[in-house]
Design an enzyme around this catalytic site. Structure first.
Site, mmCIF file in Angstrom:
data_model
loop_
_atom_site.group_PDB
_atom_site.id
_atom_site.type_symbol
_atom_site.label_atom_id
_atom_site.label_comp_id
_atom_site.label_asym_id
_atom_site.label_seq_id
_atom_site.Cartn_x
_atom_site.Cartn_y
_atom_site.Cartn_z
ATOM 1 C CG HIS A 190 -2.048 0.899 1.197
ATOM 2 N ND1 HIS A 190 -1.939 2.219 0.824
ATOM 3 C CD2 HIS A 190 -3.348 0.714 1.470
ATOM 4 C CE1 HIS A 190 -3.128 2.791 0.880
ATOM 5 N NE2 HIS A 190 -3.993 1.899 1.266
ATOM 6 C CB CYS A 191 3.841 2.072 1.800
ATOM 7 S SG CYS A 191 2.825 1.819 3.272
ATOM 8 C CG LEU A 192 7.888 1.346 -0.594
ATOM 9 C CD1 LEU A 192 9.242 0.703 -0.867
ATOM 10 C CD2 LEU A 192 8.076 2.669 0.117
#
Ligand SMILES: NC(=O)c1ccc[n+]([C@@H]2O[C@H](COP(=O)([O-])OP(=O)(O)OC[C@H]3O[C@@H](n4cnc5c(N)ncnc54)[C@H](O)[C@@H]3O)[C@@H](O)[C@H]2O)c1
Length: 422
Positions: free
Chosen positions: A263-265
């Protein structure tokens, strides 16, 4: 303002929200966990955790305490002292989609009372809390931020599957739109975490999170590109990284891989580059370059497989390829934005007979032509090539390498004459 807040509402019971809810129950708060996903709600009601770091027994203890109420009903927000928003912040066609934040904050606005505190945890660009969230809360409640209620931002740093660092011992950055709000936000997290780090504004706290993720994204892109060129130069990049890691200062190791997922990078840095372009019309070149390099890694993996099959006189079309791992991260079930899916689907498009094994991932949206199998020595033996995308501990790599004709290892975990590293 209320000196002893006890009733906590957490909107979104995902990786971040459920972890926070469980911790808040454990330290004595009354917690209402709002979740709109029916399947997740059904699991919660049955005491079944869908997050590796929260065990079923831990969840069951929270439910049995009578201080944890998972619910889909917005009215259960009534009377909250503290509300924390932990909903997704995806990209829609490259543009930040804040609709989940907007919807949750609107609901909280209806139930907002004088003296309460609202905290945003979702990752987002600087200005979201002090501008968007504040505006919606004030409009819906008729109250004034700072005067009537507290408002702050605290980025989440959980690292699912990390055995050493969790919600309790990872320092928590906290912020508020004014000094009283900061005190309320910090007071809350001081009860949950061993240490909190106050910063001077919600914008700084929002940027802190984006800096952390952009730092990782850019450094991973750097070693990914280095891996491609090192191979072309016939030098072992993995060995060079381990050797560089012996430097006690000024170096931090990052390792190449099949691309970034989760979900982040793949998402968060683009919130920052979008905001920069939107506000001052310039491109954040580091982020755009990192996106470009990391997004091309699945193609590079496929190209390496094509070359290896070619060496063995096999076209990709009709070759049987076993993809090991669908999660983007080892020992987790999280397949969001996973590069393994891109690798498997590109191979399918090229006409390969693709089988994929992942003992952690149950549900995944993937081309129906990718057959789910167990990671057995027999599957490896029947394949023309095996590609290790996610190095789960549960894979018996020795047995797989012993049986497979060829293994492309994107994680530097397998050893053998028939193994090629990324
Ligand atoms: N997963 C991580 O490791 C991690 C780490 C740091 C920060 N974050 C950030 O935290 C935020 C949440 O991430 P996550 O991984 O927990 O996401 P997630 O998708 O696992 O969980 C979010 C949950 O919110 C629910 N939801 C959406 N809208 C809702 C609404 N209006 N009311 C109630 N529930 C609603 C969704 O159904 C989902 O279950 C994101 O901004 C993410 O970037 C995630």
């Amino acid at each position: 303002m209320n000196p002893d807040p006890e009733r906590v509402v957490i909107v979104g019971q995902g990786y971040v929200g459920l972890t926070l809810a469980v911790r808040a129950v454990e330290v004595g708060f009354d917690v209402v966990g709002i979740e709109t996903d029916e399947r997740r709600m059904a699991h919660l009601a049955a005491g079944e955790s869908y997050i590796e770091d929260i065990g079923d027994e831990q969840l069951a203890r929270c439910l049995a305490s009578g201080r944890y109420t998972p619910t889909a009903e917005p009215r259960d927000c009534t009377g909250f002292d503290i509300a924390v928003v932990t909903v997704p912040t995806p990209l829609r066609e490259g543009v930040p989609d804040l609709s989940f934040i907007e919807d949750s904050v609107r609901t909280l606005g209806w139930f907002l009372r004088r003296g309460a505190t609202v905290i945003l945890e979702s990752t987002t660009y600087p200005g979201t809390t002090a501008e968007l969230v504040r505006l919606i809360l004030e409009e819906e409640s008729g109250l004034s931020a700072g005067t009537d209620f507290h408002l702050g931002y605290s980025p989440e740093r959980i690292d699912p599957g990390n055995p050493s660092w969790g919600i309790v011992n990872t320092p928590k950055v906290v912020s508020g739109i004014d000094a009283d709000s900061l005190a309320a936000v910090q007071g809350f997290y001081d009860r949950l975490c061993e240490s909190t780090v106050a910063v001077s504004s919600t914008q700084v706290a929002e940027l802190t999170k984006l800096l952390e993720n952009t730092f990782r994204h850019v450094n991973i892109a750097l070693v990914n590109e280095l891996a491609i060129f090192a191979r072309a130069l016939d030098v072992d990049v993995w060995e060079a990284i381990e050797a560089a890691s012996t430097k006690p200062f000024g170096f931090m190791p990052f390792r190449p891989g099949p691309g970034v997922g989760g979900h982040c990078l793949p998402i968060d840095p683009s919130y920052l580059s979008w905001k920069v372009r939107q506000t001052i019309g310039q491109s954040f070149r580091f982020i755009e370059l990192a996106n470009d390099v990391n997004e091309h890694m699945p193609d590079y993996v496929v190209r390496r497989l094509m070359l290896a099959l070619n060496e063995r006189g096999r076209p990709v079309r009709g070759s049987r390829v076993l993809v090991l791992g669908l999660a983007y991260k080892r020992n987790t079930a999280d397949a969001r934005e996973s590069p393994a899916i891109a690798v498997a689907e590109r191979l399918v498009e090229l006409g390969a007979d693709v089988r994929a094994a992942d003992p952690h991932v149950r549900d995944v949206v993937i081309d129906a032509r990718v057959r789910r199998v167990e990671a057995t020595a027999q599957e490896a033996a029947a394949a023309d090539a095996v590609v290790l995308v996610t190095d789960h501990d549960r894979f018996d790599l020795d047995a797989i390498v012993a049986s497979a004709p060829y293994v492309l290892d994107t994680c530097n975990r397998a050893r053998g004459e028939n193994v090629e590293k990324l």
